[in-house]
Design a protein around this motif. Structure first.
Motif, PDB file in Angstrom:
ATOM      1  N   PRO A  27      -3.364  -0.414   1.541  1.00 61.20           N
ATOM      2  CA  PRO A  27      -2.206   0.157   0.449  1.00 61.20           C
ATOM      3  C   PRO A  27      -1.155   0.989   1.031  1.00 61.20           C
ATOM      4  O   PRO A  27      -1.104   2.204   0.761  1.00 61.20           O
ATOM      5  CB  PRO A  27      -3.158   0.879  -0.481  1.00 61.20           C
ATOM      6  N   PHE A  28      -0.331   0.422   1.795  1.00 58.37           N
ATOM      7  CA  PHE A  28       0.782   0.944   2.705  1.00 58.37           C
ATOM      8  C   PHE A  28       1.762   1.679   1.529  1.00 58.37           C
ATOM      9  O   PHE A  28       1.968   1.242   0.495  1.00 58.37           O
ATOM     10  CB  PHE A  28       1.485   0.238   3.531  1.00 58.37           C
ATOM     11  N   THR A  29       2.544   2.728   1.870  1.00 59.71           N
ATOM     12  CA  THR A  29       3.388   3.266   0.925  1.00 59.71           C
ATOM     13  C   THR A  29       4.775   3.719   1.584  1.00 59.71           C
ATOM     14  O   THR A  29       5.800   3.632   0.858  1.00 59.71           O
ATOM     15  CB  THR A  29       3.055   4.878   0.736  1.00 59.71           C
ATOM     16  N   TYR A  30       4.900   2.977   2.974  1.00 58.66           N
ATOM     17  CA  TYR A  30       6.140   2.998   3.732  1.00 58.66           C
ATOM     18  C   TYR A  30       6.335   1.961   4.576  1.00 58.66           C
ATOM     19  O   TYR A  30       5.482   1.732   5.140  1.00 58.66           O
ATOM     20  CB  TYR A  30       6.331   4.534   4.435  1.00 58.66           C
ATOM     21  N   TRP A  31       7.434   1.307   4.475  1.00 61.33           N
ATOM     22  CA  TRP A  31       7.829   0.225   5.308  1.00 61.33           C
ATOM     23  C   TRP A  31       9.357   0.327   5.836  1.00 61.33           C
ATOM     24  O   TRP A  31      10.196   0.545   5.195  1.00 61.33           O
ATOM     25  CB  TRP A  31       7.786  -1.129   4.594  1.00 61.33           C
ATOM     26  N   ASP A  32       9.396   0.292   7.196  1.00 60.00           N
ATOM     27  CA  ASP A  32      10.762   0.351   7.773  1.00 60.00           C
ATOM     28  C   ASP A  32      11.619  -0.686   7.216  1.00 60.00           C
ATOM     29  O   ASP A  32      11.304  -1.955   6.972  1.00 60.00           O
ATOM     30  CB  ASP A  32      10.751   0.404   9.254  1.00 60.00           C
ATOM     31  N   TYR A  33      12.949  -0.217   7.301  1.00 59.32           N
ATOM     32  CA  TYR A  33      13.952  -1.152   6.809  1.00 59.32           C
ATOM     33  C   TYR A  33      14.179  -2.373   7.931  1.00 59.32           C
ATOM     34  O   TYR A  33      14.551  -3.363   7.523  1.00 59.32           O
ATOM     35  CB  TYR A  33      15.303  -0.506   6.579  1.00 59.32           C
TER      36      TYR A  33
ATOM     37  N   ILE B 224       1.638   6.969   4.250  1.00 62.11           N
ATOM     38  CA  ILE B 224       2.076   8.374   4.508  1.00 62.11           C
ATOM     39  C   ILE B 224       2.261   9.363   3.542  1.00 62.11           C
ATOM     40  O   ILE B 224       2.610  10.458   3.671  1.00 62.11           O
ATOM     41  CB  ILE B 224       3.035   8.503   5.632  1.00 62.11           C
ATOM     42  N   ASP B 225       2.264   8.438   2.123  1.00 62.86           N
ATOM     43  CA  ASP B 225       2.529   9.341   0.858  1.00 62.86           C
ATOM     44  C   ASP B 225       1.459   9.368   0.241  1.00 62.86           C
ATOM     45  O   ASP B 225       0.557   8.433  -0.132  1.00 62.86           O
ATOM     46  CB  ASP B 225       3.580   8.616   0.087  1.00 62.86           C
ATOM     47  N   LEU B 226       0.899  10.615   0.133  1.00 63.19           N
ATOM     48  CA  LEU B 226      -0.402  11.240  -0.062  1.00 63.19           C
ATOM     49  C   LEU B 226      -0.616  12.168  -1.394  1.00 63.19           C
ATOM     50  O   LEU B 226       0.301  12.833  -1.467  1.00 63.19           O
ATOM     51  CB  LEU B 226      -1.173  11.764   0.996  1.00 63.19           C
ATOM     52  N   VAL B 227      -1.685  11.974  -2.027  1.00 65.34           N
ATOM     53  CA  VAL B 227      -1.886  12.948  -3.216  1.00 65.34           C
ATOM     54  C   VAL B 227      -3.158  13.693  -2.873  1.00 65.34           C
ATOM     55  O   VAL B 227      -4.444  12.949  -2.877  1.00 65.34           O
ATOM     56  CB  VAL B 227      -1.902  12.231  -4.433  1.00 65.34           C
ATOM     57  N   TYR B 228      -3.240  14.924  -2.317  1.00 65.24           N
ATOM     58  CA  TYR B 228      -4.358  15.734  -2.120  1.00 65.24           C
ATOM     59  C   TYR B 228      -4.636  16.713  -3.427  1.00 65.24           C
ATOM     60  O   TYR B 228      -3.547  17.514  -3.715  1.00 65.24           O
ATOM     61  CB  TYR B 228      -4.165  16.561  -0.936  1.00 65.24           C
TER      62      TYR B 228
ATOM     63  N   GLY C  34       3.124  14.153  -1.866  1.00 65.97           N
ATOM     64  CA  GLY C  34       4.560  13.734  -1.122  1.00 65.97           C
ATOM     65  C   GLY C  34       4.407  12.918  -0.021  1.00 65.97           C
ATOM     66  O   GLY C  34       3.435  12.260   0.428  1.00 65.97           O
ATOM     67  N   ASP C  35       5.300  13.050   0.789  1.00 61.78           N
ATOM     68  CA  ASP C  35       5.500  12.254   2.083  1.00 61.78           C
ATOM     69  C   ASP C  35       5.032  13.280   3.191  1.00 61.78           C
ATOM     70  O   ASP C  35       5.691  14.123   3.625  1.00 61.78           O
ATOM     71  CB  ASP C  35       6.867  12.104   2.489  1.00 61.78           C
ATOM     72  N   TYR C  36       3.773  12.990   3.578  1.00 64.27           N
ATOM     73  CA  TYR C  36       3.184  13.751   4.621  1.00 64.27           C
ATOM     74  C   TYR C  36       3.514  13.297   6.054  1.00 64.27           C
ATOM     75  O   TYR C  36       3.358  14.460   7.018  1.00 64.27           O
ATOM     76  CB  TYR C  36       1.542  13.798   4.607  1.00 64.27           C
ATOM     77  N   ASN C  37       4.066  12.239   6.300  1.00 61.39           N
ATOM     78  CA  ASN C  37       4.515  11.770   7.682  1.00 61.39           C
ATOM     79  C   ASN C  37       3.398  11.832   8.492  1.00 61.39           C
ATOM     80  O   ASN C  37       3.529  12.013   9.907  1.00 61.39           O
ATOM     81  CB  ASN C  37       5.626  12.679   8.342  1.00 61.39           C
ATOM     82  N   VAL C  38       2.153  11.496   7.975  1.00 64.25           N
ATOM     83  CA  VAL C  38       0.871  11.385   8.833  1.00 64.25           C
ATOM     84  C   VAL C  38      -0.011  10.177   8.032  1.00 64.25           C
ATOM     85  O   VAL C  38      -0.069  10.329   7.087  1.00 64.25           O
ATOM     86  CB  VAL C  38       0.063  12.633   8.899  1.00 64.25           C
ATOM     87  N   ALA C  39      -0.496   9.185   9.111  1.00 60.41           N
ATOM     88  CA  ALA C  39      -1.230   8.389   8.371  1.00 60.41           C
ATOM     89  C   ALA C  39      -2.889   8.729   8.692  1.00 60.41           C
ATOM     90  O   ALA C  39      -3.156   8.991   9.893  1.00 60.41           O
ATOM     91  CB  ALA C  39      -1.242   6.923   9.260  1.00 60.41           C
TER      92      ALA C  39
ATOM     93  N   ASP D 243      -4.486   3.055   8.230  1.00 59.62           N
ATOM     94  CA  ASP D 243      -3.439   3.307   7.343  1.00 59.62           C
ATOM     95  C   ASP D 243      -2.114   2.924   8.123  1.00 59.62           C
ATOM     96  O   ASP D 243      -1.028   3.361   7.588  1.00 59.62           O
ATOM     97  CB  ASP D 243      -3.415   4.768   6.941  1.00 59.62           C
ATOM     98  N   VAL D 244      -2.164   2.189   9.166  1.00 56.75           N
ATOM     99  CA  VAL D 244      -1.149   1.728   9.767  1.00 56.75           C
ATOM    100  C   VAL D 244      -1.382   0.132  10.099  1.00 56.75           C
ATOM    101  O   VAL D 244      -2.281  -0.085  10.240  1.00 56.75           O
ATOM    102  CB  VAL D 244      -0.721   2.432  11.253  1.00 56.75           C
ATOM    103  N   TYR D 245      -0.173  -0.471  10.081  1.00 58.77           N
ATOM    104  CA  TYR D 245      -0.356  -2.078  10.194  1.00 58.77           C
ATOM    105  C   TYR D 245      -1.060  -2.210  11.595  1.00 58.77           C
ATOM    106  O   TYR D 245      -1.617  -3.676  11.859  1.00 58.77           O
ATOM    107  CB  TYR D 245       0.905  -2.749  10.114  1.00 58.77           C
ATOM    108  N   ASP D 246      -0.832  -1.469  12.693  1.00 63.20           N
ATOM    109  CA  ASP D 246      -1.040  -1.890  13.927  1.00 63.20           C
ATOM    110  C   ASP D 246      -1.293  -0.513  14.745  1.00 63.20           C
ATOM    111  O   ASP D 246      -0.307   0.006  14.971  1.00 63.20           O
ATOM    112  CB  ASP D 246      -0.153  -3.236  14.663  1.00 63.20           C
ATOM    113  N   ARG D 247      -2.514  -0.203  15.062  1.00 65.99           N
ATOM    114  CA  ARG D 247      -2.740   0.987  15.691  1.00 65.99           C
ATOM    115  C   ARG D 247      -2.076   1.222  17.073  1.00 65.99           C
ATOM    116  O   ARG D 247      -1.408   2.020  17.597  1.00 65.99           O
ATOM    117  CB  ARG D 247      -4.210   1.445  15.838  1.00 65.99           C
ATOM    118  N   ALA D 248      -1.891   0.036  17.629  1.00 65.12           N
ATOM    119  CA  ALA D 248      -1.533  -0.284  19.004  1.00 65.12           C
ATOM    120  C   ALA D 248      -0.126  -0.053  19.189  1.00 65.12           C
ATOM    121  O   ALA D 248       0.239   0.306  20.001  1.00 65.12           O
ATOM    122  CB  ALA D 248      -2.055  -1.524  19.607  1.00 65.12           C
TER     123      ALA D 248
END
Length: 263
Positions: free
Chosen positions: A200-206, A219-223, A148-153, A158-163
């Motif tokens: 391999p991002f799974t979410y991009w803001d509109y 942030i969408d993960l399969v554990y 599901g959507d874990y809302n954690v990278a 796993d984020v485009y720019d950590r800063a």
């Protein structure tokens, strides 16, 4: 067996795309998040015509989770045992079901909002309850996954720019420690990095051309537990489904398993 997870960001708005995607992708089981519809208004009939049963935990508003399956649904559990709730309400953020030879949880982890916000504390407490709830299934011999959507990278890559996320949620040490604790229950991330893309991002803001500029997050993960992980033959993020008019801001994450559907 093909299993996927997808935050559809409103099943009402996304239904035509969802039905088309189910047909074209050949998915057997889909864990769905952010239904944004009450259970009474869930499109059971349309999905049944497409060959899918649905187990749903939803009340409308901004949450709602479901499991769709064309290989059967049994032993459905709605909600998270030990759910700490937020402002006295237990939100519909988790549902589990047995689909053929595998058992899955569809989860929509609380966002957390801001680090100093009470919702952030709720998020960490919710993770603790999730770990306790899945521990027995994770240690079993049956293929099992929390999707599901874990809302954690999980990592800075796993984020485009950590800063850009400095001081924000989704990347804090406490959130990543919660993920590590969940993996400690006997689960592993079964979607490796890199896939077909460096990120391999799974979410991009509109907003602000997030997708065209690839300003995304994973942030969408399969554990999955060990039997699940050993059965994985392929996995991918379906970026194509993020394109075009009327797309969700999340892309489906797909995992193929070599398992016996007759079990």
């Amino acid at each position: 067996m093909r299993i996927a997870t997808w935050n559809v960001n409103s099943i009402t708005a996304r239904l035509p795309r969802l039905l088309a995607w189910l047909e074209s992708s050949g998915t057997d089981v889909l864990c769905l998040q952010e239904a944004k519809v009450a259970e009474a208004q869930f499109p059971f009939d349309e999905l049944r015509e497409a060959g899918y049963e649905a187990a749903v935990h939803a009340t409308g508003r901004w949450n709602g989770v479901a499991v769709l399956s064309r290989v059967g649904i049994e032993d459905v559990v709605k909600g998270l045992p030990g759910d700490p709730g937020y402002e006295g309400v237990q939100e519909p953020r988790a549902i589990s079901a047995t689909c053929g030879p595998a058992r899955v949880w569809s989860v929509y982890v609380p966002n957390g909002r801001e680090v100093e916000h009470p919702h952030y504390t709720y998020k960490l407490q919710w993770f603790e309850a999730l770990r306790a709830a899945v521990e027995s299934d994770a240690s079993g011999s049956r293929p099992f996954a929390v999707m599901g959507d874990y809302n954690v990278a999980p990592a800075d890559d796993d984020v485009y720019d950590r800063a850009a996320f400095e001081g924000a949620t989704h990347v804090t040490p406490a959130e990543r420690a919660a993920l590590a604790s969940l993996r400690g229950a006997g689960l592993s991330d079964v979607v490796p990095r890199p896939l077909k893309y460096d990120h391999p991002f799974t979410y991009w803001d509109y907003r602000q051309l997030g997708f065209p500029k690839n300003r995304g997050m994973r942030i969408d993960l399969v554990y999955g537990n060990e039997p699940f992980a050993k059965a994985v033959t392929d996995s991918y993020v379906d970026r194509e489904e993020r394109k075009g008019k009327g797309a969700s801001d999340h892309a489906p994450v797909v995992v193929d398993l070599d398992v016996d559907l007759d079990v």
